[in-house]
Design a protein around this motif. Structure first.
Motif, PDB file in Angstrom:
ATOM      1  N   VAL A 103       0.870  -1.174   0.000  1.00 18.84           N
ATOM      2  CA  VAL A 103       0.000   0.000   0.000  1.00 18.84           C
ATOM      3  C   VAL A 103       0.907   1.223   0.000  1.00 18.84           C
ATOM      4  O   VAL A 103       1.800   1.343   0.850  1.00 18.84           O
ATOM      5  CB  VAL A 103      -0.939   0.032   1.225  1.00 18.84           C
ATOM      6  N   VAL A 104       0.678   2.121  -0.967  1.00 19.55           N
ATOM      7  CA  VAL A 104       1.536   3.297  -1.140  1.00 19.55           C
ATOM      8  C   VAL A 104       0.688   4.557  -1.049  1.00 19.55           C
ATOM      9  O   VAL A 104      -0.394   4.644  -1.655  1.00 19.55           O
ATOM     10  CB  VAL A 104       2.265   3.259  -2.501  1.00 19.55           C
ATOM     11  N   ALA A 105       1.167   5.561  -0.316  1.00 16.04           N
ATOM     12  CA  ALA A 105       0.455   6.831  -0.211  1.00 16.04           C
ATOM     13  C   ALA A 105       0.450   7.532  -1.567  1.00 16.04           C
ATOM     14  O   ALA A 105       1.487   7.619  -2.229  1.00 16.04           O
ATOM     15  CB  ALA A 105       1.111   7.709   0.846  1.00 16.04           C
ATOM     16  N   GLN A 106      -0.705   8.022  -1.980  1.00 17.46           N
ATOM     17  CA  GLN A 106      -0.827   8.797  -3.210  1.00 17.46           C
ATOM     18  C   GLN A 106      -0.812  10.289  -2.926  1.00 17.46           C
ATOM     19  O   GLN A 106      -0.380  11.088  -3.752  1.00 17.46           O
ATOM     20  CB  GLN A 106      -2.126   8.436  -3.941  1.00 17.46           C
ATOM     21  N   THR A 107      -1.311  10.659  -1.774  1.00 17.62           N
ATOM     22  CA  THR A 107      -1.288  12.041  -1.299  1.00 17.62           C
ATOM     23  C   THR A 107      -0.721  12.029   0.112  1.00 17.62           C
ATOM     24  O   THR A 107      -0.334  10.965   0.617  1.00 17.62           O
ATOM     25  CB  THR A 107      -2.713  12.635  -1.282  1.00 17.62           C
ATOM     26  N   ASP A 108      -0.674  13.166   0.766  1.00 13.94           N
ATOM     27  CA  ASP A 108      -0.360  13.168   2.196  1.00 13.94           C
ATOM     28  C   ASP A 108      -1.442  12.347   2.903  1.00 13.94           C
ATOM     29  O   ASP A 108      -2.637  12.571   2.674  1.00 13.94           O
ATOM     30  CB  ASP A 108      -0.368  14.591   2.755  1.00 13.94           C
ATOM     31  N   VAL A 109      -1.038  11.394   3.713  1.00 14.69           N
ATOM     32  CA  VAL A 109      -2.014  10.538   4.382  1.00 14.69           C
ATOM     33  C   VAL A 109      -1.758  10.501   5.879  1.00 14.69           C
ATOM     34  O   VAL A 109      -0.642  10.744   6.357  1.00 14.69           O
ATOM     35  CB  VAL A 109      -2.001   9.092   3.825  1.00 14.69           C
ATOM     36  N   CYS A 110      -2.811  10.168   6.592  1.00 13.02           N
ATOM     37  CA  CYS A 110      -2.731   9.910   8.032  1.00 13.02           C
ATOM     38  C   CYS A 110      -3.286   8.511   8.254  1.00 13.02           C
ATOM     39  O   CYS A 110      -4.400   8.202   7.808  1.00 13.02           O
ATOM     40  CB  CYS A 110      -3.544  10.945   8.809  1.00 13.02           C
ATOM     41  N   VAL A 111      -2.509   7.649   8.905  1.00 15.07           N
ATOM     42  CA  VAL A 111      -2.952   6.277   9.139  1.00 15.07           C
ATOM     43  C   VAL A 111      -2.889   5.945  10.627  1.00 15.07           C
ATOM     44  O   VAL A 111      -2.034   6.445  11.365  1.00 15.07           O
ATOM     45  CB  VAL A 111      -2.124   5.241   8.337  1.00 15.07           C
ATOM     46  N   LEU A 112      -3.802   5.110  11.039  1.00 14.61           N
ATOM     47  CA  LEU A 112      -3.864   4.597  12.405  1.00 14.61           C
ATOM     48  C   LEU A 112      -3.453   3.138  12.381  1.00 14.61           C
ATOM     49  O   LEU A 112      -3.983   2.351  11.597  1.00 14.61           O
ATOM     50  CB  LEU A 112      -5.292   4.739  12.947  1.00 14.61           C
ATOM     51  N   ARG A 113      -2.509   2.773  13.251  1.00 18.03           N
ATOM     52  CA  ARG A 113      -2.050   1.384  13.338  1.00 18.03           C
ATOM     53  C   ARG A 113      -2.408   0.811  14.709  1.00 18.03           C
ATOM     54  O   ARG A 113      -2.065   1.385  15.741  1.00 18.03           O
ATOM     55  CB  ARG A 113      -0.534   1.292  13.118  1.00 18.03           C
ATOM     56  N   LEU A 114      -3.078  -0.349  14.684  1.00 18.28           N
ATOM     57  CA  LEU A 114      -3.463  -1.041  15.912  1.00 18.28           C
ATOM     58  C   LEU A 114      -2.949  -2.471  15.854  1.00 18.28           C
ATOM     59  O   LEU A 114      -3.149  -3.160  14.844  1.00 18.28           O
ATOM     60  CB  LEU A 114      -4.986  -1.053  16.066  1.00 18.28           C
ATOM     61  N   PRO A 115      -2.287  -2.966  16.907  1.00 18.94           N
ATOM     62  CA  PRO A 115      -1.780  -4.344  16.892  1.00 18.94           C
ATOM     63  C   PRO A 115      -2.930  -5.341  16.736  1.00 18.94           C
ATOM     64  O   PRO A 115      -3.901  -5.307  17.490  1.00 18.94           O
ATOM     65  CB  PRO A 115      -1.100  -4.488  18.259  1.00 18.94           C
ATOM     66  N   ASN A 116      -2.817  -6.215  15.743  1.00 18.95           N
ATOM     67  CA  ASN A 116      -3.889  -7.178  15.463  1.00 18.95           C
ATOM     68  C   ASN A 116      -4.233  -8.046  16.663  1.00 18.95           C
ATOM     69  O   ASN A 116      -5.408  -8.257  16.980  1.00 18.95           O
ATOM     70  CB  ASN A 116      -3.487  -8.081  14.289  1.00 18.95           C
ATOM     71  N   GLU A 117      -3.206  -8.568  17.315  1.00 17.07           N
ATOM     72  CA  GLU A 117      -3.459  -9.487  18.425  1.00 17.07           C
ATOM     73  C   GLU A 117      -4.220  -8.796  19.545  1.00 17.07           C
ATOM     74  O   GLU A 117      -5.192  -9.334  20.088  1.00 17.07           O
ATOM     75  CB  GLU A 117      -2.146 -10.058  18.960  1.00 17.07           C
ATOM     76  N   ALA A 118      -3.798  -7.567  19.892  1.00 20.77           N
ATOM     77  CA  ALA A 118      -4.476  -6.823  20.956  1.00 20.77           C
ATOM     78  C   ALA A 118      -5.905  -6.487  20.545  1.00 20.77           C
ATOM     79  O   ALA A 118      -6.833  -6.554  21.367  1.00 20.77           O
ATOM     80  CB  ALA A 118      -3.706  -5.550  21.287  1.00 20.77           C
ATOM     81  N   LEU A 119      -6.106  -6.118  19.276  1.00 22.91           N
ATOM     82  CA  LEU A 119      -7.445  -5.808  18.785  1.00 22.91           C
ATOM     83  C   LEU A 119      -8.374  -7.004  18.947  1.00 22.91           C
ATOM     84  O   LEU A 119      -9.501  -6.877  19.440  1.00 22.91           O
ATOM     85  CB  LEU A 119      -7.375  -5.379  17.322  1.00 22.91           C
TER      86      LEU A 119
END
Length: 378
Positions: A103-119
């Protein structure tokens, strides 16, 4: 419900802002708020420039990644490309896309990352809370006091116990009355159990070699569990707790506490090797209805863990059922609980995430349980 008095927000401003907008995201919207905030203590918000990698297979898929703003290009292992972000994206990037490559940013992006196991652990605990709050036997043991049970299941102790053992907490608690001025635990003592405050207020005090007197380091009240760290770490108490009012405590002795962490084997099976084997089972998706609507196994009925205590009557004890969820945590807990009640159930080993031979997920169709079988609705 009151817990420890906090002075500093444990979440950074970007993570706090992401938390405040998480109510629309899937499957986060199905989490109770306390579980959501606890999960976000492990969250990370990244700001990326155009052409920077949001995700690459070399990094692994340890996180669920949400695109909060901007647009990105999703590329699979076959070279197929898809632009995302022009319309609000409520599910994680590459959700159920097993051949996701990059997955590549096309514009300025903001992403949220959450650990899968904890989720997945918090999803299980949150929905188990709903399950237990509607379990008649549990309600009867606490005289129908839903608020009290909800308070116990929202405590910090519940976050530490494996979800499959969560229903064991309630039955092991002993009620004790506490007088104002009574010291419940003493710094330096060996841990003999942990406590959950039903009512009243207490202070956490700590002494050090430098200090001439004890210092009050926190105030705690109804809803707070304390004393468990000494049991987990096998170290002397690192602080004292003294009540400043009359109150009531639930006490969990050391042996009962440690038993909550014992491994429990849920009935599990691998994905059926043949069509003949598959036909033995009725597939049941125990995820939330919102997760189910995004995509589910063909002909699988939706029976969320959160409502299973009320709707297990839809199952037939003579029929074999194969429960599944994203990771196997929720389906394992559901299979464990219902197998103890005489139902012929098993969980899909590893959940959807670890399967390579299962059919493609379907969206749009909906199946419900009628007379123990999965029936498509109009």
């Amino acid at each position: 419900m009151a817990f420890v008095n906090n002075i500093v927000d444990p979440l950074s401003p970007p993570v706090r802002a992401a938390l405040n907008s998480a109510g629309a995201l899937l499957p986060l919207k199905s989490l109770r708020y306390g579980h959501l905030e606890e999960l976000f203590k492990l969250a990370r918000v990244d700001y990326l420039l155009p052409q920077q990698a949001v995700f690459d297979t070399e990094q692994g898929q340890a996180d669920s990644i949400y695109l909060l703003s901007g647009t990105a290009l999703v590329i699979d292992a076959d070279g197929f490309e898809k632009n995302v972000g022009e319309q609000p994206l409520l599910e994680p990037l590459g959700h159920h896309q097993h051949n996701l490559q990059r997955v590549v940013a096309q514009t300025d992006v903001c992403v949220l990352r959450l650990p899968n196991e904890a989720l997945q652990q918090h999803l299980a605990r949150s929905q188990l809370t709903d399950y237990m709050l509607s379990e008649p036997d549990l309600l009867q043991s606490f005289d129908g006091d839903v608020e009290l049970i909800s308070t116990i299941l929202s405590s910090n102790l519940f976050y530490k116990v494996p979800p499959i053992n969560a229903n064991c907490i309630i039955g092991k608690l002993q009620l004790k009355k506490v007088a104002a001025g009574e010291r419940v635990i003493q710094q330096g003592d060996e841990g003999g159990g942990c406590y959950f405050i039903k009512s009243g207020e207490a202070q956490v005090l700590r002494s050090s070699e430098d200090a001439k007197a004890e210092q009050v380091v926190a105030s705690i009240s109804a809803g707070r569990c304390f004393g468990e760290d000494a049991l987990i770490d096998k170290r002397p108490r690192n602080a004292s707790v003294q009540f400043i009012s009359e109150g009531e405590l639930f006490y969990l002795d050391k042996q009962a506490f440690l038993s909550l962490f014992e491994r429990v084997e849920a009935p599990e099976v691998a994905w059926p090797a043949s069509q003949t084997d598959a036909l033995k089972y009725v597939l049941v998706d125990v995820r939330s209805d919102a997760e189910y609507s995004l995509g589910h196994l063909p002909k699988a009925a939706n029976l969320p863990l959160s409502v299973m205590a009320m709707k297990k009557r839809l199952l037939n004890k003579q029929q074999a059922y194969l429960f599944y969820c994203e990771s196997g945590v929720r389906s394992g807990a559901a299979a464990h609980f219902l197998s103890q009640q005489g139902y012929n159930v098993a969980a899909l080993q590893g959940g959807l995430r670890h399967q390579t031979d299962i059919p493609s997920l379907q969206a749009g169709s909906c199946y419900v349980l009628r007379e123990g079988r999965a029936v498509e609705t109009d």
